[in-house]
Design an enzyme around this catalytic site. Structure first.
Site, PDB file in Angstrom:
ATOM      1  N   GLU A   1      67.866  49.337  12.296  1.00  0.00           N
ATOM      2  CA  GLU A   1      68.745  48.402  11.585  1.00  0.00           C
ATOM      3  C   GLU A   1      68.190  48.145  10.186  1.00  0.00           C
ATOM      4  O   GLU A   1      67.336  47.258  10.011  1.00  0.00           O
ATOM      5  CB  GLU A   1      68.795  47.065  12.342  1.00  0.00           C
ATOM      6  CG  GLU A   1      69.407  47.146  13.711  1.00  0.00           C
ATOM      7  CD  GLU A   1      70.058  45.812  14.100  1.00  0.00           C
ATOM      8  OE1 GLU A   1      71.235  45.838  14.455  1.00  0.00           O
ATOM      9  OE2 GLU A   1      69.396  44.770  14.033  1.00  0.00           O
TER      10      GLU A   1
ATOM     11  N   HIS B   1      64.218  41.845  16.318  1.00  0.00           N
ATOM     12  CA  HIS B   1      65.305  41.765  15.331  1.00  0.00           C
ATOM     13  C   HIS B   1      64.778  41.184  14.018  1.00  0.00           C
ATOM     14  O   HIS B   1      63.960  40.259  14.023  1.00  0.00           O
ATOM     15  CB  HIS B   1      66.450  40.912  15.875  1.00  0.00           C
ATOM     16  CG  HIS B   1      67.716  41.136  15.130  1.00  0.00           C
ATOM     17  ND1 HIS B   1      67.946  40.581  13.900  1.00  0.00           N
ATOM     18  CD2 HIS B   1      68.810  41.895  15.410  1.00  0.00           C
ATOM     19  CE1 HIS B   1      69.129  40.981  13.463  1.00  0.00           C
ATOM     20  NE2 HIS B   1      69.680  41.776  14.366  1.00  0.00           N
TER      21      HIS B   1
END
Ligand code: 13P
Length: 253
Positions: free
Chosen positions: A171, A99
């Site tokens: 993302e 992430h």
């Protein structure tokens, strides 16, 4: 056959013990009582201390629990870390790795992500691996090369067997927590590009079967149009997964 879409709720550092357990109990109760139909795989990622109880609450239901992180080492003197073996021992079957918040705040790099991927898969834990470019990368038209490099430094060092434990989440960093979505066109083009890289490296079977999720300011008003895109196999959702009402609307969309 159509792939079942996956919705992953990344709660990040939100929800304490009470909030976590009551969210899970309530969602199960509501879906059961109102007979809410949905055709998606649902995965929720609470914080470390609540993984065990969360997994017990959802046992045998349509919800699965994922970890938001894992240590890149297998065991030993690594104060404060949690290993894949520990996660496995409490029944956790998937983990989020890579992430952009791990990069930004904890200075993790692709080399660490690769170790995390390998150690998770070694212990049969599925990996949701995140990639994404900054706004600056996109403005300079470097977004394709950035994503390609992120994949080549990490998941593309996996064998075909290992790849079956992986799912990719695209993302774009500029869309995370900002309320700005990528447009459908931007999303589809990038997902198609990522799939084409898997095709080149592993062939058509892997490319067709790998799940590619989108993440970045998904909410109940835009989820339908985003999941509609051909190469979007699901969503990784932060903010809008925190409130039960919103999350129910998302899974029901
Ligand atoms: P938001 O949905 O809050 O933009 O977060 C996306 C994300 O980072 C999921 O991992």
């Amino acid at each position: 056959m159509m792939k079942k879409k996956i919705i992953v709720a990344n709660w990040k550092m939100n929800h304490d013990f009470y909030e976590t357990t009551s969210f899970l109990r309530n969602i199960l109760k509501i879906v059961f009582e109102k007979k809410i139909e949905h055709n998606k795989k649902i995965i929720i990622a609470p914080s470390y201390p609540f993984l065990h109880i969360s997994n017990q609450i959802v046992q045998g239901t349509f919800i699965n629990i994922a970890s938001q992180n894992v240590c890149c080492m297998e065991h030993g003197a690594y104060t404060g870390e949690v290993s894949a073996i520990m996660l496995k021992s409490i029944g956790i079957r998937s983990v989020i790795v890579g992430h952009s918040e791990r990069k930004k705040y904890f200075f993790e790099k692709e080399s660490i992500f690769l170790k995390k991927i390998k150690v998770s898969i070694k212990h049969n834990i599925y990996v949701i691996f995140c990639v994404g470019e900054t706004l600056d990368d996109r403005k300079k038209n470097k977004h394709f090369s950035v994503i390609k490099n992120q994949l080549y430094e990490t998941v593309f060092n996996c064998t075909e067997k290992e790849i079956s434990y992986l799912c990719i989440a695209y993302e774009p960093i500029w869309a995370i927590g900002t309320g700005k979505n990528a447009t459908n066109e931007q999303i589809q083009i990038m997902h198609k590009f990522i799939r084409s890289l898997f095709f080149k490296k592993y062939g058509s079977y892997v490319a067709n079967n790998i799940y590619i999720l989108y993440g970045g300011s998904i909410n109940h008003t835009n989820v339908k149009r985003i999941l509609y895109e051909k190469d979007v196999d699901g969503g990784l959702i932060g903010n809008s997964s925190l409130k039960l009402d919103n999350f129910l609307k998302i899974i029901n969309s």
